[in-house]
Design a protein around this motif. Structure first.
Motif, short mmCIF file in Angstrom:
data_model
loop_
_atom_site.label_atom_id
_atom_site.label_comp_id
_atom_site.label_asym_id
_atom_site.label_seq_id
_atom_site.Cartn_x
_atom_site.Cartn_y
_atom_site.Cartn_z
N MET A 48 0.85 -1.19 0.00
CA MET A 48 0.00 0.00 0.00
C MET A 48 0.89 1.24 0.00
N SER A 49 0.52 2.21 -0.79
CA SER A 49 1.29 3.43 -0.90
C SER A 49 1.10 4.31 0.34
N SER A 50 2.18 5.00 0.72
CA SER A 50 2.06 5.94 1.84
C SER A 50 2.09 7.37 1.33
N ARG A 51 2.05 7.54 0.02
CA ARG A 51 2.07 8.88 -0.55
C ARG A 51 0.67 9.47 -0.61
N VAL A 52 0.62 10.77 -0.46
CA VAL A 52 -0.65 11.49 -0.60
C VAL A 52 -1.10 11.38 -2.05
N ARG A 53 -2.40 11.12 -2.23
CA ARG A 53 -2.99 10.99 -3.58
C ARG A 53 -3.91 12.18 -3.80
N VAL A 54 -3.65 12.92 -4.87
CA VAL A 54 -4.42 14.13 -5.17
C VAL A 54 -4.99 14.05 -6.58
N VAL A 55 -6.28 14.33 -6.70
CA VAL A 55 -6.90 14.49 -8.01
C VAL A 55 -6.96 15.99 -8.28
N VAL A 56 -6.38 16.42 -9.40
CA VAL A 56 -6.43 17.81 -9.83
C VAL A 56 -7.42 17.87 -10.99
N VAL A 67 -0.62 21.41 1.16
CA VAL A 67 -1.11 20.04 1.00
C VAL A 67 -0.39 19.11 1.96
N ARG A 68 0.92 19.24 2.08
CA ARG A 68 1.69 18.39 3.01
C ARG A 68 1.18 18.56 4.45
N GLU A 69 0.87 19.77 4.85
CA GLU A 69 0.48 20.06 6.23
C GLU A 69 -0.99 19.76 6.51
N ASN A 70 -1.83 19.75 5.49
CA ASN A 70 -3.27 19.68 5.73
C ASN A 70 -3.99 18.47 5.16
N VAL A 71 -3.28 17.63 4.45
CA VAL A 71 -3.87 16.42 3.93
C VAL A 71 -3.20 15.24 4.63
N ALA A 72 -4.02 14.45 5.32
CA ALA A 72 -3.48 13.35 6.13
C ALA A 72 -2.72 12.35 5.27
N GLN A 73 -1.60 11.90 5.78
CA GLN A 73 -0.84 10.84 5.13
C GLN A 73 -1.59 9.53 5.32
N PRO A 74 -1.78 8.78 4.26
CA PRO A 74 -2.44 7.48 4.41
C PRO A 74 -1.61 6.54 5.29
N VAL A 75 -2.28 5.63 5.94
CA VAL A 75 -1.59 4.63 6.76
C VAL A 75 -1.15 3.50 5.85
N SER A 76 0.13 3.13 5.97
CA SER A 76 0.61 2.03 5.12
C SER A 76 0.66 0.74 5.86
N ALA A 97 3.90 20.21 -9.84
CA ALA A 97 4.58 20.56 -8.58
C ALA A 97 4.27 19.54 -7.49
N LEU A 98 3.01 19.13 -7.39
CA LEU A 98 2.64 18.12 -6.39
C LEU A 98 3.33 16.80 -6.69
N ARG A 99 3.36 16.42 -7.95
CA ARG A 99 4.03 15.18 -8.36
C ARG A 99 5.53 15.25 -8.06
N ASP A 100 6.13 16.38 -8.38
CA ASP A 100 7.57 16.55 -8.13
C ASP A 100 7.88 16.53 -6.63
N ALA A 101 6.89 16.85 -5.81
CA ALA A 101 7.05 16.84 -4.35
C ALA A 101 6.81 15.44 -3.78
N GLY A 102 6.57 14.47 -4.64
CA GLY A 102 6.44 13.10 -4.19
C GLY A 102 5.02 12.60 -4.00
N MET A 103 4.05 13.37 -4.41
CA MET A 103 2.66 12.95 -4.27
C MET A 103 2.22 12.22 -5.53
N GLU A 104 1.22 11.36 -5.37
CA GLU A 104 0.60 10.72 -6.53
C GLU A 104 -0.49 11.67 -7.01
N VAL A 105 -0.46 12.00 -8.31
CA VAL A 105 -1.39 12.99 -8.85
C VAL A 105 -2.10 12.41 -10.07
N VAL A 106 -3.41 12.60 -10.10
CA VAL A 106 -4.21 12.28 -11.27
C VAL A 106 -4.79 13.59 -11.76
N TYR A 107 -4.46 13.96 -12.99
CA TYR A 107 -5.05 15.16 -13.59
C TYR A 107 -6.17 14.71 -14.51
#
Length: 134
Positions: free
Chosen positions: A1-9, A125-134, A27-37
């Motif tokens: 299971m991924s521990s990265r934040v997943r964001v839909v833009v 986003v890093r500060e306000n979106v909970a990190q998923p539990v892996s 920018a979110l992707r470059d910061a290590g988040m999983e992003v779906v545009y």
């Protein structure tokens, strides 16, 4: 299971300008988040379906058309009706300062207005979106 934040833009509505959304997604992707545009011209229903299917932690909406009050509200209503109110909704675009309190009241966690840096958005986003539990 991924521990990265997943964001839909997403770009809801008829607005055809997506440069800012693509820059934020990168920018979110470059910061290590999983992003779906999702691309242009998405309905709130399509955005919510994508967020649920992708098990997103957050949805970032970009609206330049002036329809932000309607579109943001509809996305939040649909998330709630689908049992996904825990997905953080944030957004940006051409949004008048006087509309921001109402958007926050309906559940939008943060609005980024023109001039916000990608660093500011990534940090929020890093500060306000909970990190998923892996």
């Amino acid at each position: 299971m991924s521990s990265r934040v997943r964001v839909v833009v997403a770009k809801p509505g008829l607005d055809g300008h997506d440069r800012g959304a693509k820059i934020v997604a990168r920018a979110l992707r470059d910061a290590g988040m999983e992003v779906v545009y999702t691309g242009l011209h998405q309905t709130p229903e399509q955005i919510v379906e994508t967020a649920i299917q992708e098990d997103a932690d957050a949805v970032g909406l970009s609206v330049l058309s002036g329809a932000h009050m309607t579109l943001f509200k509809r996305v939040i209503e649909l998330l709630e009706s689908r049992g996904a109110a825990d997905i953080v909704v944030f957004g940006g675009g051409i949004i008048p300062e006087e509309d921001i309190p109402e958007l926050k009241r309906i559940g939008v966690a943060k609005i980024f207005t023109p001039g916000a840096t990608t660093q500011t958005i990534v940090e929020w986003v890093r500060e306000n979106v909970a990190q998923p539990v892996s």
